[in-house]
Design a protein around this motif. Structure first.
Motif: not given
Ligand code: ATP
Ligand code: MG
Length: 260
Positions: A48-56, A95-97
């Motif tokens: 879900p949103n904010g679960s840390g995927k991009s941070t990983m 990147f996500q964006t």
């Protein structure tokens, strides 16, 4: 003479993440994540949103400081390397964006990702130029290679980013929501592109919310909530896992509801 292997060594994973944690003050974006990526497979990360995927992904590409943990690429620790060392190791990402230079053409954007200005010798430069054109061809943008990103649809801009990553000739390709904002056909095209790259031996990891696409595209899924893995394995089994169902129901991504 044929080679005889007296012992079969266990395969060294392309990437290994050991007990990774990334905390931002009190926010434990990633909190004790361990996984490994074996060569040649397509891996997916759901959460879900904010679960840390991009941070990983930021941690794996060394863009954020690790609070804790180790990163190994081909069995070699690299968590003390700077982000600019990633290309040399063979790690490329999107990147996500969208992050493109608006005043450069599609081709220039892809070429700039290859550090072509550092490459000496005419033959080497020609090889890079060829790789760039091949990457553009692969994502289906040859006809628009002289246009600027602002003249392209959003879906096309996202494909330029994938071309940039491919042109770096990576051993590991990391994609953060590459099909967000794309229609069904465009998503299927990305999925087909990934399978084509897999056929050439490229190991890939994709983050996406589209559960159906992930099940159709990936060999192995990881499911995350609040910085931790809650399930991993065969895609259909992972999306049916009760903890994954629960994490998705009640998340604001209606389309993320795990069904497969
Ligand atoms: N640079 C930062 N500083 C502070 N907090 C951050 C930073 N980056 C991310 N976070 C927080 O860490 C948590 C995980 O964010 P992250 O972007 O990794 O989630 P995500 O799983 O990629 O979400 P999404 O699906 O929305 O892209 C969130 O609570 C977010 O607000
Ligand atoms: Mg994200």
């Amino acid at each position: 003479m044929t080679a005889v292997h007296a012992t079969t060594k266990p395969e060294v994973p392309v990437l290994e993440v050991r007990d990774l944690a990334v905390h931002f003050g009190g926010v434990k974006a990633v909190d004790g994540l361990s996984f490994s990526l074996t060569a040649g497979k397509i891996f997916g990360v759901l959460g879900p949103n904010g679960s840390g995927k991009s941070t990983m992904l930021a941690a794996v590409t060394r863009l954020v400081r690790l609070t804790r943990g180790e990163l190994l690429f081909g069995g070699e620790p690299y968590h003390h390397e700077p982000p600019r060392a990633m290309a040399g190791l063979g790690i490329a990402r999107t990147f996500q964006t969208v992050r493109l230079l608006e005043d450069r053409t599609v081709r220039e954007n892809v070429l700039l990702a290859t550090d072509d200005h550092l490459i000496r010798g005419r033959a080497a430069r020609r090889a890079v130029a060829e790789r760039v054109d091949q990457a553009i061809e692969r994502v289906g943008l040859t006809k628009v290679r002289r246009l600027r990103p602002t003249e392209l649809s959003y879906g096309m801009q996202r494909r330029v980013e994938i071309a940039r990553a491919i042109a770096m000739n990576p051993r590991l390709l990391l994609l953060d929501e590459p099909t967000a904002g794309m229609n069904r056909q465009e998503r299927e095209d990305i999925s087909a592109l990934m399978r084509g790259l897999q056929a050439e031996g490229l190991t890939q990891l994709i983050i996406e919310h589209d559960v159906q696409m992930m099940v159709d595209t990936c060999d192995h899924l990881f499911a995350m909530t609040t910085g931790k893995l809650i399930a991993e394995g065969e895609p259909r089994a992972v999306v049916r896992h009760p903890a994954v169902q629960e994490a998705y129901l009640g998340s604001r991504h209606g389309r993320g509801h795990a069904r497969a």
